[in-house]
Structure formats: C-alpha cells, structure tokens
Motif scaffolding. Structure first.
Motif, PDB file in Angstrom:
ATOM      1  N   LYS A 160       0.850  -1.195   0.000  1.00 31.57           N
ATOM      2  CA  LYS A 160       0.000   0.000   0.000  1.00 31.57           C
ATOM      3  C   LYS A 160       0.884   1.242   0.000  1.00 31.57           C
ATOM      4  O   LYS A 160       2.048   1.192   0.402  1.00 31.57           O
ATOM      5  N   LEU A 161       0.327   2.327  -0.479  1.00 33.66           N
ATOM      6  CA  LEU A 161       1.032   3.605  -0.502  1.00 33.66           C
ATOM      7  C   LEU A 161       0.262   4.635   0.320  1.00 33.66           C
ATOM      8  O   LEU A 161      -0.955   4.596   0.360  1.00 33.66           O
ATOM      9  N   PRO A 162       0.933   5.564   0.997  1.00 30.79           N
ATOM     10  CA  PRO A 162       2.402   5.670   1.037  1.00 30.79           C
ATOM     11  C   PRO A 162       3.026   4.594   1.911  1.00 30.79           C
ATOM     12  O   PRO A 162       2.452   4.218   2.935  1.00 30.79           O
ATOM     13  N   ASP A 163       4.170   4.088   1.474  1.00 31.70           N
ATOM     14  CA  ASP A 163       4.935   3.105   2.230  1.00 31.70           C
ATOM     15  C   ASP A 163       6.077   3.844   2.920  1.00 31.70           C
ATOM     16  O   ASP A 163       6.922   4.454   2.261  1.00 31.70           O
ATOM     17  N   LYS A 164       6.074   3.826   4.235  1.00 33.32           N
ATOM     18  CA  LYS A 164       7.034   4.622   5.003  1.00 33.32           C
ATOM     19  C   LYS A 164       8.471   4.313   4.616  1.00 33.32           C
ATOM     20  O   LYS A 164       9.270   5.201   4.333  1.00 33.32           O
ATOM     21  N   GLU A 165       8.815   3.016   4.626  1.00 34.59           N
ATOM     22  CA  GLU A 165      10.198   2.641   4.369  1.00 34.59           C
ATOM     23  C   GLU A 165      10.626   3.005   2.951  1.00 34.59           C
ATOM     24  O   GLU A 165      11.769   3.399   2.722  1.00 34.59           O
ATOM     25  N   LYS A 166       9.720   2.869   1.993  1.00 36.84           N
ATOM     26  CA  LYS A 166      10.057   3.254   0.619  1.00 36.84           C
ATOM     27  C   LYS A 166      10.295   4.758   0.526  1.00 36.84           C
ATOM     28  O   LYS A 166      11.230   5.213  -0.150  1.00 36.84           O
ATOM     29  N   MET A 167       9.462   5.515   1.226  1.00 34.87           N
ATOM     30  CA  MET A 167       9.631   6.965   1.228  1.00 34.87           C
ATOM     31  C   MET A 167      10.982   7.350   1.809  1.00 34.87           C
ATOM     32  O   MET A 167      11.706   8.178   1.254  1.00 34.87           O
ATOM     33  N   TYR A 168      11.359   6.730   2.946  1.00 30.95           N
ATOM     34  CA  TYR A 168      12.639   7.023   3.580  1.00 30.95           C
ATOM     35  C   TYR A 168      13.800   6.611   2.671  1.00 30.95           C
ATOM     36  O   TYR A 168      14.809   7.312   2.571  1.00 30.95           O
ATOM     37  N   TYR A 169      13.651   5.442   2.028  1.00 28.93           N
ATOM     38  CA  TYR A 169      14.691   4.923   1.138  1.00 28.93           C
ATOM     39  C   TYR A 169      14.921   5.884  -0.033  1.00 28.93           C
ATOM     40  O   TYR A 169      16.059   6.269  -0.339  1.00 28.93           O
ATOM     41  N   ASP A 170      13.835   6.290  -0.688  1.00 26.60           N
ATOM     42  CA  ASP A 170      13.950   7.117  -1.891  1.00 26.60           C
ATOM     43  C   ASP A 170      14.566   8.477  -1.590  1.00 26.60           C
ATOM     44  O   ASP A 170      15.424   8.958  -2.337  1.00 26.60           O
ATOM     45  N   ILE A 171      14.121   9.107  -0.508  1.00 27.22           N
ATOM     46  CA  ILE A 171      14.615  10.456  -0.207  1.00 27.22           C
ATOM     47  C   ILE A 171      16.074  10.425   0.229  1.00 27.22           C
ATOM     48  O   ILE A 171      16.846  11.349  -0.052  1.00 27.22           O
ATOM     49  N   THR A 172      16.487   9.349   0.905  1.00 22.36           N
ATOM     50  CA  THR A 172      17.889   9.220   1.307  1.00 22.36           C
ATOM     51  C   THR A 172      18.778   9.006   0.089  1.00 22.36           C
ATOM     52  O   THR A 172      19.869   9.573  -0.017  1.00 22.36           O
ATOM     53  N   LYS A 173      18.283   8.198  -0.834  1.00 15.01           N
ATOM     54  CA  LYS A 173      19.025   7.942  -2.074  1.00 15.01           C
ATOM     55  C   LYS A 173      19.219   9.234  -2.862  1.00 15.01           C
ATOM     56  O   LYS A 173      20.316   9.513  -3.387  1.00 15.01           O
ATOM     57  N   LYS A 174      18.197  10.049  -2.910  1.00 14.60           N
ATOM     58  CA  LYS A 174      18.236  11.271  -3.709  1.00 14.60           C
ATOM     59  C   LYS A 174      19.004  12.399  -3.018  1.00 14.60           C
ATOM     60  O   LYS A 174      19.861  13.043  -3.639  1.00 14.60           O
ATOM     61  N   ASN A 175      18.703  12.648  -1.745  1.00 18.72           N
ATOM     62  CA  ASN A 175      19.189  13.862  -1.093  1.00 18.72           C
ATOM     63  C   ASN A 175      20.417  13.698  -0.205  1.00 18.72           C
ATOM     64  O   ASN A 175      21.064  14.695   0.131  1.00 18.72           O
ATOM     65  N   TYR A 176      20.734  12.453   0.189  1.00 17.80           N
ATOM     66  CA  TYR A 176      21.804  12.308   1.179  1.00 17.80           C
ATOM     67  C   TYR A 176      22.981  11.457   0.717  1.00 17.80           C
ATOM     68  O   TYR A 176      24.131  11.782   1.004  1.00 17.80           O
ATOM     69  N   GLU A 177      22.712  10.377   0.003  1.00 16.87           N
ATOM     70  CA  GLU A 177      23.819   9.518  -0.432  1.00 16.87           C
ATOM     71  C   GLU A 177      24.889  10.268  -1.232  1.00 16.87           C
ATOM     72  O   GLU A 177      26.087  10.004  -1.057  1.00 16.87           O
TER      73      GLU A 177
END
Length: 569
Positions: A471-488
């Motif tokens: 189901k969406l929003p999926d918390k872990e997916k949201m955290y994963y995507d934003i970390t990949k984009k903005n922090y890595e």
C-alpha cells in the motif's frame, strides 16, 4: 525498525575491571596471551570432545542427538515468552539445539550479567546484551569469553559469506590477536545510515514560493521568511522557524540542532566528532571551521530563527510542537525520520508534509552528510563462554540464525501468520521483484518472533528494499527514496570515518575518563556558544586551551594507537 542494546562506556569498563580483577598493572598487553587464558583458548580452538557429533555445515539438524545450551538474554518487552516462542520452537526443530533461557530483567540486565561473571556461574551463551569491546578484551584474555575465529573458519558458512560481502564487518569485530569474541549482528538499513536529516514543512515553501535551500545563506533566508511572512496564515507571529531536541537522559539525538548544520562547515559524525585523514585521527571541535559553524548557528539564534527550546526539548516535547493542533507552527526540524517528530499516519498528516532537504553548501563550499557506516554492525550481542561444552554446535546454531528465512522468523514470526513469500509481480521498495510480504506490522507484543533479537543479517537489498509494497504511502520506501536522492551523494568516504576500535584494558580505563570530560565540555560549550552565553570571538582561545589542558592530545593518541593496531592485525 532498528533496535539496539548498548552498554554504557565508562560503566562497562568499571564493572569489567572490578569483576575481572584486572588493573592497569596486571592486564595482559593488547594482542598478547597471558598464561591463564592461553590453555583455555587453545583447548577451545581445537575440536572439543563433542565435535564428532556435529553435522557438517549445510546438513541439518546441527546435531542428531539433542543438546541444551544455557543462554543469558536481556529481556525484550515485545516477546511474551522465550521458552514457548514460535521462533524458538522452529529453530529447535531445525537444529536440535534446545535452549535453557536465563531472561534478565530489561532494566538491570547489565548488573545480572556482571554478577554471573563475578560468581563464575557462567551461561554457555550471552545474547543481546551489548557487551563492550573493552569487556570482550578483558574476559577474552582471561579465557572466560571464547574466540570464534577458528570455529568460523570450519563451521561458519553464513558468517564467512557476510565477511566476503561486507569486509568491514570482520574488521570491526576482530580484536587484537585476530580474536573474534562476539559474532556480529547486521542491520544494514540504508536510510538509517544517513539519519541526521533536516525536515522542512513543504506547504510553507510552496505558499511563500520558495525553493529548497542549497546553501547556508539560502537556508538562513528561508528561516527568515518563515519568521516574517506568516506562512501559516493566521495573522500571528507564532511561527518557529527552526527547532530541535535532545535525548532525555543523554545519548546521541538525531534531533540535535547542530549536526546537520555543522556539516556545511566541517564533518560532524554526531558522536565523538572525530576526523580521519590518511589514517591519522583528529577532532573537529577545535578547528576554525567548527568555530565558523558555531557563528552561523549563533546568528540564527540571535535573530530568533532558532528556538531556545532546542536545548531542552525531548522527543515528546518536539512532537507537541510539530503536531500543534489545528495549525502548523514549526518550519524546520532535524530528525532521523518523521516518527522522531510527528505522529506517523496520524490525523494531521504532517508526517508527509515535512520533507527532508539535502545538505546545504557552506560559505567555503563544504557539503557533507553524516554517514554512520558502521552503525549496521552491532558487536557484543552473541558471546560464547568457557562453560560451553558444545562450541562447534553453538557455532553452527548461531551461524544458521543468519539465514534469510531464519531472519524472517526471528524478526516477524511464523510463516503464513506474520509474513509470507512474495507473490510473482510483487514489487519491492527498489522496484524489483519483492522477496517477502509482511502480513502484520512489526512492534506488537507477541509470541511468534524474538522481535529483532538473536543474530541477524538484514541487508538493505534483501530486507528493506525486498519487502513487498502492498500500500502507498509506504514509510520505508519513502525514507529509502529520499535518502538515495538527497543524502547519499554527500556521504564521506569510508576511510574518512572512525571504525569501531578495541582498546587495551589500561588504555580503556584512561580513555573512559578522558572521553567523558572532553565530550561533556564540548557539548556544554557548543550550546553556550550557540545561545550566546559564551562569546565565540572572545572565548574561543580559552575554549581551545581548556581542551588541551584536558589532555586532548593523549585522548587522540589512544585512539590513534588502537587504529594503528587494527591495521596490524
């Protein structure tokens, strides 16, 4: 989904030194064997009398005739009964290893363990207690804790797989003398490894027509707009542009106001504030760049952009501000995830409105994110003592806990009840075919799993990204995507980060005293400089000289010695 049990540094050292009878004068030197422990270590390194009864790696059960291991474990509030637990039964059926549990009270498990070690009434295994590296060294050198090094080579197929896939794991857990006194607990959570984030209330950006800031000056201008332009639209000057929080009772807070900002000036690891360059250790907090970061934060404070409550608020207080009834009042909040400051999936829906922005570039072009590269590795969570008559079987039993299916049982519960295989077409959080479906959310009191206890090998690819998005929003997916984009993109190199270190007992005792004195002073003065109780320009020289008088040079030397020793293993 992280849950760590940590032993207090100075308390753990003191207890270990008292109970072991060691002192600065009698402790065996790092990497050398004392006569007492030499015979014990050699006898356990060789095959025990019961070795012939252990089936080879890959063959089950581990032993044909059932054996019993006495296991000391810290209590877990989410587990009803370790004896009747679903994972306990599944693991016993699979391995033929029965467990006699010694479940310590969750509030004083350290004291109970210390009493057991002092009395000599040893369990076979110590699990999920977080025994410090210093205690491992002391009891290991006495032969009370048994090295796994040779056992891993012969019986640790999954453990060796971990070492091959993540070489830093073996390096992190290996004590001087090539001794491994504790099997590792691995929780490779991608978004958790870069969790000093800055969350900004996006509806305010949209209303004011602002883009996400990319520099410290733009960050300042954003906060100034939050203060002066009434972004919540109620006609009142009730906006709090920036607010953070602390951890009640001490510890490292992901809500700390300084870490994310300081990384625009100099690298801040959020803990010891140590720097590593070309194998040489230094500290960040006596450098001019640190001073510049403090000046910037003092500027925010003086102009009313940084709330003074940031130095007193605990997590509950911070949530009250972020979840202010009816109308938002907080613009930017440092946090690990929305759950640190809002009610996730709560009625206000603000957990979705606060979005983490990327690190901003400082005036000298510096731009980093704190990367907790070794946070995925927990040592001290599976230790075997000299009382264990079945070291080979124990190694195989422990090694099987790293199996992916075993991890699903140990963390979630019984297949078909708490989790199940993914169906064809189920997508994981990375968009690839999922590995499994979670049927019941983690976090309930239950009797199917050990609720993240035991040994785990949870990789980001298989475990976090591999869970089916149902189901969406999926918390872990949201955290994963934003970390990949903005922090890595802004994380430092691995060799710029202080690895876990083992210290000789004599050094550890001195380090415990220096560590508290120096770091308490740094934390106190950081707050005073930011809020203006100390003048950065006038008092900086005295601050630096005070650190020198606290024997900062010796403090760094002890760390350097341990780091150099790690390279020579």
């Amino acid at each position: 989904m992280r849950k760590a049990v940590k032993t207090g540094f100075s308390l753990g050292i003191a207890a270990a030194l008292v109970l072991s009878g060691c002192s600065k004068d009698t402790a065996a030197p790092s990497g050398q064997d004392s006569g007492t422990k030499d015979s014990t270590t050699k006898s356990t390194a060789k095959e025990s009398a019961n070795a012939s009864k252990v089936n080879p790696p890959g063959k089950f059960p581990v032993v044909n005739d059932k054996i019993t291991l006495k296991v000391f474990v810290a209590g877990n509030a989410l587990v009803e009964n370790f004896d009747t637990n679903g994972y306990t039964k599944w693991l016993e059926d699979k391995t033929n290893v029965h467990v006699q549990w010694i479940v310590a009270d969750v509030k004083n498990y350290k004291e109970q363990l210390n009493l057991a070690l002092a009395s000599g009434d040893l369990p076979d295994v110590i699990m999920n207690v977080g025994v410090s590296p210093e205690q491992q060294m002391i009891y290991g050198e006495q032969g009370i804790f048994v090295s796994f090094t040779d056992l891993i080579e012969k019986y640790g197929d999954n453990t060796k797989k971990i070492f091959k896939e993540m070489p830093e794991v073996k390096d992190a857990i290996t004590a001087p003398g090539n001794k491994i006194y504790s099997l590792p607990y691995i929780n490779d959570c991608f978004h958790c490894s870069m969790d000093f984030k800055m969350y900004v209330f996006k509806p305010w950006l949209d209303k004011l027509g602002l883009k996400e800031p990319t520099t410290t000056e733009e960050f300042y201008q954003m906060l100034k707009a939050f203060k002066e332009k009434d972004p919540n639209g109620n006609g009142k000057a009730d906006e709090i542009p920036l607010v953070g929080g602390i951890v009640s009772g001490g510890g490292v807070s992901k809500n700390a106001i300084d870490v994310w900002i300081m990384n625009s000036f100099i690298y801040d690891d959020g803990d010891k504030r140590m720097l590593v360059k070309d194998g040489k250790i230094d500290v960040a907090y006596n450098k001019n760049e640190w001073k510049d970061g403090l000046k910037f934060m003092n500027r925010l404070f003086k102009e009313g952009l940084l709330s003074k409550e940031s130095f007193t608020l605990d997590k509950d207080g911070l949530k009250k501000i972020a979840e202010n009834p009816n109308i938002a009042i907080a613009g930017a909040i440092p946090a690990h995830s929305p759950s640190d400051m809002t009610i996730v999936e709560g009625p206000s829906n603000r957990w979705l409105d606060y979005q983490p922005i990327a690190p901003v570039k400082g005036p000298n072009g510096y731009q980093k994110t704190t990367w907790l590269a070794y946070d995925k590795i927990r040592g001290g969570n599976f230790i075997m003592t000299s009382a264990d008559k079945y070291p080979e079987a124990t190694m195989r039993w422990a090694d099987f806990m790293y199996d992916f299916e075993a991890n699903l049982y140990s963390n979630f519960g019984v297949k078909g009840s708490s989790w199940d295989d993914a169906k064809p077409g189920d997508k994981g959080r990375d968009g690839d075919q999922a590995k499994y479906r979670l049927l019941i959310p983690f976090g309930r009191v239950q009797n199917e799993s050990w609720a993240q206890y035991g040994l785990n090998f949870r990789t980001d690819k298989d475990w976090y990204a591999g869970q089916a998005v149902l189901k969406l929003p999926d918390k872990e997916k949201m955290y994963y995507d934003i970390t990949k984009k903005n922090y890595e993109p802004y994380k430092p190199k691995i060799d710029e980060i202080m690895p876990p270190l083992f210290f000789a007992p004599a050094d550890a005792q001195q380090l415990a005293e220096l560590d508290k004195t120096i770091n308490d002073y740094v934390r106190t003065m950081t707050a005073k400089f930011i809020i203006g109780e100390a003048d950065i320009d006038k008092d900086w020289s005295n601050y630096v000289s005070t650190l020198d008088k606290m024997n900062l040079k010796k403090y760094i030397e002890i760390y350097q010695k341990a780091l150099d020793g790690k390279k020579q293993k």
